[in-house]
Enzyme design. Structure first.
Site, PDB file in Angstrom:
ATOM      1  N   ASP A  26      88.773   8.376   5.712  1.00 33.77           N
ATOM      2  CA  ASP A  26      90.197   8.047   5.581  1.00 33.77           C
ATOM      3  C   ASP A  26      90.976   9.172   4.891  1.00 33.77           C
ATOM      4  O   ASP A  26      90.433   9.872   4.042  1.00 33.77           O
ATOM      5  CB  ASP A  26      90.313   6.750   4.764  1.00 33.77           C
ATOM      6  CG  ASP A  26      91.672   6.106   4.918  1.00 33.77           C
ATOM      7  OD1 ASP A  26      92.445   6.529   5.801  1.00 33.77           O
ATOM      8  OD2 ASP A  26      91.964   5.176   4.152  1.00 33.77           O
ATOM      9  N   GLY A  27      92.242   9.283   5.258  1.00 30.95           N
ATOM     10  CA  GLY A  27      93.137  10.212   4.566  1.00 30.95           C
ATOM     11  C   GLY A  27      93.514  11.435   5.388  1.00 30.95           C
ATOM     12  O   GLY A  27      94.194  12.341   4.895  1.00 30.95           O
ATOM     13  N   GLY A  29      95.604  11.674   7.915  1.00 33.63           N
ATOM     14  CA  GLY A  29      97.053  11.726   8.151  1.00 33.63           C
ATOM     15  C   GLY A  29      97.791  12.267   6.936  1.00 33.63           C
ATOM     16  O   GLY A  29      98.657  13.144   7.050  1.00 33.63           O
ATOM     17  N   TRP A  31      96.590  14.100   4.535  1.00 31.55           N
ATOM     18  CA  TRP A  31      96.197  15.513   4.346  1.00 31.55           C
ATOM     19  C   TRP A  31      97.097  16.397   5.210  1.00 31.55           C
ATOM     20  O   TRP A  31      97.608  17.424   4.761  1.00 31.55           O
ATOM     21  CB  TRP A  31      94.734  15.670   4.741  1.00 31.55           C
ATOM     22  CG  TRP A  31      94.139  17.035   4.551  1.00 31.55           C
ATOM     23  CD1 TRP A  31      93.490  17.496   3.445  1.00 31.55           C
ATOM     24  CD2 TRP A  31      94.137  18.114   5.508  1.00 31.55           C
ATOM     25  NE1 TRP A  31      93.074  18.800   3.654  1.00 31.55           N
ATOM     26  CE2 TRP A  31      93.462  19.204   4.905  1.00 31.55           C
ATOM     27  CE3 TRP A  31      94.640  18.272   6.799  1.00 31.55           C
ATOM     28  CZ2 TRP A  31      93.276  20.419   5.551  1.00 31.55           C
ATOM     29  CZ3 TRP A  31      94.460  19.490   7.446  1.00 31.55           C
ATOM     30  CH2 TRP A  31      93.778  20.543   6.833  1.00 31.55           C
ATOM     31  N   ARG A  39      99.368  14.972  12.630  1.00 33.46           N
ATOM     32  CA  ARG A  39      98.224  14.161  12.196  1.00 33.46           C
ATOM     33  C   ARG A  39      96.930  14.623  12.866  1.00 33.46           C
ATOM     34  O   ARG A  39      95.854  14.569  12.277  1.00 33.46           O
ATOM     35  CB  ARG A  39      98.478  12.681  12.516  1.00 33.46           C
ATOM     36  CG  ARG A  39      99.593  12.065  11.701  1.00 33.46           C
ATOM     37  CD  ARG A  39      99.861  10.629  12.124  1.00 33.46           C
ATOM     38  NE  ARG A  39      98.712   9.781  11.878  1.00 33.46           N
ATOM     39  CZ  ARG A  39      98.407   9.229  10.694  1.00 33.46           C
ATOM     40  NH1 ARG A  39      99.194   9.431   9.661  1.00 33.46           N
ATOM     41  NH2 ARG A  39      97.356   8.474  10.552  1.00 33.46           N
ATOM     42  N   HIS A  43      92.865  15.144  11.644  1.00 34.23           N
ATOM     43  CA  HIS A  43      91.644  14.623  12.277  1.00 34.23           C
ATOM     44  C   HIS A  43      90.684  15.775  12.605  1.00 34.23           C
ATOM     45  O   HIS A  43      89.465  15.641  12.475  1.00 34.23           O
ATOM     46  CB  HIS A  43      91.986  13.840  13.544  1.00 34.23           C
ATOM     47  CG  HIS A  43      92.803  12.595  13.269  1.00 34.23           C
ATOM     48  ND1 HIS A  43      92.502  11.719  12.249  1.00 34.23           N
ATOM     49  CD2 HIS A  43      93.918  12.090  13.866  1.00 34.23           C
ATOM     50  CE1 HIS A  43      93.384  10.734  12.236  1.00 34.23           C
ATOM     51  NE2 HIS A  43      94.250  10.941  13.204  1.00 34.23           N
ATOM     52  N   SER A  71      88.668   2.624  15.078  1.00 35.98           N
ATOM     53  CA  SER A  71      88.515   1.168  15.028  1.00 35.98           C
ATOM     54  C   SER A  71      89.187   0.518  16.234  1.00 35.98           C
ATOM     55  O   SER A  71      90.013   1.147  16.911  1.00 35.98           O
ATOM     56  CB  SER A  71      89.134   0.623  13.736  1.00 35.98           C
ATOM     57  OG  SER A  71      90.535   0.626  13.851  1.00 35.98           O
ATOM     58  N   THR A  72      88.849  -0.747  16.459  1.00 30.00           N
ATOM     59  CA  THR A  72      89.486  -1.481  17.567  1.00 30.00           C
ATOM     60  C   THR A  72      90.997  -1.583  17.328  1.00 30.00           C
ATOM     61  O   THR A  72      91.761  -1.772  18.266  1.00 30.00           O
ATOM     62  CB  THR A  72      88.874  -2.896  17.709  1.00 30.00           C
ATOM     63  OG1 THR A  72      88.717  -3.462  16.406  1.00 30.00           O
ATOM     64  CG2 THR A  72      87.513  -2.854  18.370  1.00 30.00           C
ATOM     65  N   ASN A  74      92.783   0.917  15.974  1.00 30.36           N
ATOM     66  CA  ASN A  74      93.401   2.252  16.067  1.00 30.36           C
ATOM     67  C   ASN A  74      94.105   2.509  17.400  1.00 30.36           C
ATOM     68  O   ASN A  74      94.889   3.458  17.514  1.00 30.36           O
ATOM     69  CB  ASN A  74      92.371   3.362  15.807  1.00 30.36           C
ATOM     70  CG  ASN A  74      91.961   3.487  14.353  1.00 30.36           C
ATOM     71  OD1 ASN A  74      90.863   3.959  14.047  1.00 30.36           O
ATOM     72  ND2 ASN A  74      92.823   3.079  13.429  1.00 30.36           N
ATOM     73  N   ARG A 193      89.486  -0.872   0.448  1.00 29.92           N
ATOM     74  CA  ARG A 193      89.244  -2.018   1.323  1.00 29.92           C
ATOM     75  C   ARG A 193      88.203  -1.653   2.365  1.00 29.92           C
ATOM     76  O   ARG A 193      87.924  -0.483   2.602  1.00 29.92           O
ATOM     77  CB  ARG A 193      90.503  -2.533   2.022  1.00 29.92           C
ATOM     78  CG  ARG A 193      91.649  -1.621   2.144  1.00 29.92           C
ATOM     79  CD  ARG A 193      92.745  -2.160   3.032  1.00 29.92           C
ATOM     80  NE  ARG A 193      93.364  -1.007   3.610  1.00 29.92           N
ATOM     81  CZ  ARG A 193      94.307  -0.303   2.998  1.00 29.92           C
ATOM     82  NH1 ARG A 193      94.780  -0.702   1.833  1.00 29.92           N
ATOM     83  NH2 ARG A 193      94.790   0.780   3.563  1.00 29.92           N
TER      84      ARG A 193
HETATM   85  C1  FPP Z   1      91.697   7.397   9.145  1.00 28.73           C
HETATM   86  O1  FPP Z   1      92.596   8.272   8.475  1.00 28.73           O
HETATM   87  C2  FPP Z   1      90.937   8.175  10.099  1.00 28.73           C
HETATM   88  C3  FPP Z   1      90.847   7.910  11.435  1.00 28.73           C
HETATM   89  C4  FPP Z   1      91.529   6.779  12.077  1.00 28.73           C
HETATM   90  C5  FPP Z   1      90.073   8.810  12.334  1.00 28.73           C
HETATM   91  C6  FPP Z   1      88.788   9.378  11.763  1.00 28.73           C
HETATM   92  C7  FPP Z   1      88.283  10.382  12.685  1.00 28.73           C
HETATM   93  C8  FPP Z   1      87.866  11.625  12.357  1.00 28.73           C
HETATM   94  C9  FPP Z   1      87.744  12.127  10.972  1.00 28.73           C
HETATM   95  C10 FPP Z   1      87.415  12.561  13.428  1.00 28.73           C
HETATM   96  C11 FPP Z   1      85.944  12.381  13.629  1.00 28.73           C
HETATM   97  C12 FPP Z   1      85.500  13.349  14.652  1.00 28.73           C
HETATM   98  C13 FPP Z   1      84.289  13.350  15.174  1.00 28.73           C
HETATM   99  C14 FPP Z   1      83.940  14.436  16.100  1.00 28.73           C
HETATM  100  C15 FPP Z   1      83.286  12.330  14.877  1.00 28.73           C
HETATM  101  P1  FPP Z   1      94.149   8.121   8.714  1.00 28.73           P
HETATM  102  O2  FPP Z   1      94.519   8.900   9.910  1.00 28.73           O
HETATM  103  O3  FPP Z   1      94.498   6.653   8.789  1.00 28.73           O
HETATM  104  O4  FPP Z   1      94.744   8.786   7.441  1.00 28.73           O
HETATM  105  P2  FPP Z   1      95.987   8.271   6.568  1.00 28.73           P
HETATM  106  O5  FPP Z   1      95.575   6.941   5.986  1.00 28.73           O
HETATM  107  O6  FPP Z   1      96.142   9.335   5.538  1.00 28.73           O
HETATM  108  O7  FPP Z   1      97.163   8.174   7.495  1.00 28.73           O
END
Ligand code: FPP
Length: 238
Positions: A26-27, A29, A31, A39, A43, A71-72, A74, A193
């Site tokens: 998580d995090g 976005g 970052w 965003r 990733h 996730s389902t 997302n 959570r």
């Molecule tokens: C949640 O952070 C992260 C995700 C929904 C995607 C996670 C996926 C990756 C790290 C890429 C994985 C890649 C491979 C090749 C396995 P967020 O986007 O919700 O962040 P935020 O809470 O800061 O908005």
């Protein structure tokens, strides 16, 4: 008991290691936002950290690690963000395919609903599972189109279709995607959570939280989580 000890070197010598770690990446976005980047850049940086942490879990001899990648829920994100994530998964699998040795001895597996994923991604996922099936190191589960509730419902439906009318905990454990109980859940980015992750397997998980955003997560953060885990007194309700 889902624990074992392994000696690596003095800095990463743990008296007890979790058998199965679940990681909520998580995090990304936030970052990216801090850097005025899209965003998808968060990733992409997160995918690099996924590789580094998988590798370190392999080096430490962790048996199973499950990464929550999509996730389902997302699917509700903007189409371009969803597409960027799907491309990242494909790129990673194509690279791993081009150089199987790159993944070391890791055995790759996928958990989640296949329905909704593109045929091209599904094909790469199947090939990666086949190509790494004989590997004997860490099993890395990538949760893509995964939801914990959906996993339990699907397990129950499978049991009903097998003609079961009285369902036990062991029955459900036999049908969920990952059989090992999860010993430790790691969630960076300050959120505290579970977000529908490993609901069945995390019944007795220890939790470790940190404010660090996933793209900034380092091998040292993993070690901190493992140090903390070493100190936890697990009673499993007893
Ligand atoms: C949640 O952070 C992260 C995700 C929904 C995607 C996670 C996926 C990756 C790290 C890429 C994985 C890649 C491979 C090749 C396995 P967020 O986007 O919700 O962040 P935020 O809470 O800061 O908005």
């Amino acid at each position: 008991m889902a624990l074992f000890s392994k000696k690596i070197d003095t800095d990463t010598e743990f008296s007890v290691l979790p058998k199965h770690i679940g990681i909520i990446m998580d995090g990304n976005g936030r970052w990216a936002k801090k850097r005025a980047l899209p965003r998808s850049a968060g990733h992409k940086a997160g995918a690099e950290v996924f590789r580094a942490i998988s590798k370190e879990c392999g080096r430490l001899g962790i048996e199973y690690v499950t990464f929550y990648a999509f996730s389902t829920e997302n699917w509700k994100r903007p189409k371009e963000e969803v597409n960027a994530l799907m491309s990242l998964f494909k790129d990673y699998l194509l690279e791993a395919k081009a150089d199987v040795t790159q993944s070391g001895n890791i055995r790759l597996k996928f958990i989640g609903e296949r329905e909704g994923l593109s045929d091209s991604l599904l094909q790469l996922m199947d090939e990666a599972e086949e190509e790494t099936a004989q590997h004997t190191g860490t099993t890395v589960y990538l949760a893509i189109n995964y939801g914990g509730r959906q996993e339990i419902v699907s397990a129950v439906n499978k049991l009903i279709s097998q003609g079961k009318d009285k369902i036990t905990e062991d029955d459900i454990s036999s049908q969920v995607y990952t059989t090992p109980e999860c010993d430790l859940i790691i969630r960076p980015s300050g959120e505290q959570r579970l977000s529908n992750f490993l609901l069945w397997q995390a019944a007795y998980s220890e939790f470790w939280y940190s404010d660090v955003l996933w793209p900034d997560f380092k091998v040292d953060d993993l070690h901190s989580a493992l140090r903390e885990f070493e100190k936890r007194n697990r009673r499993f309700g007893g």
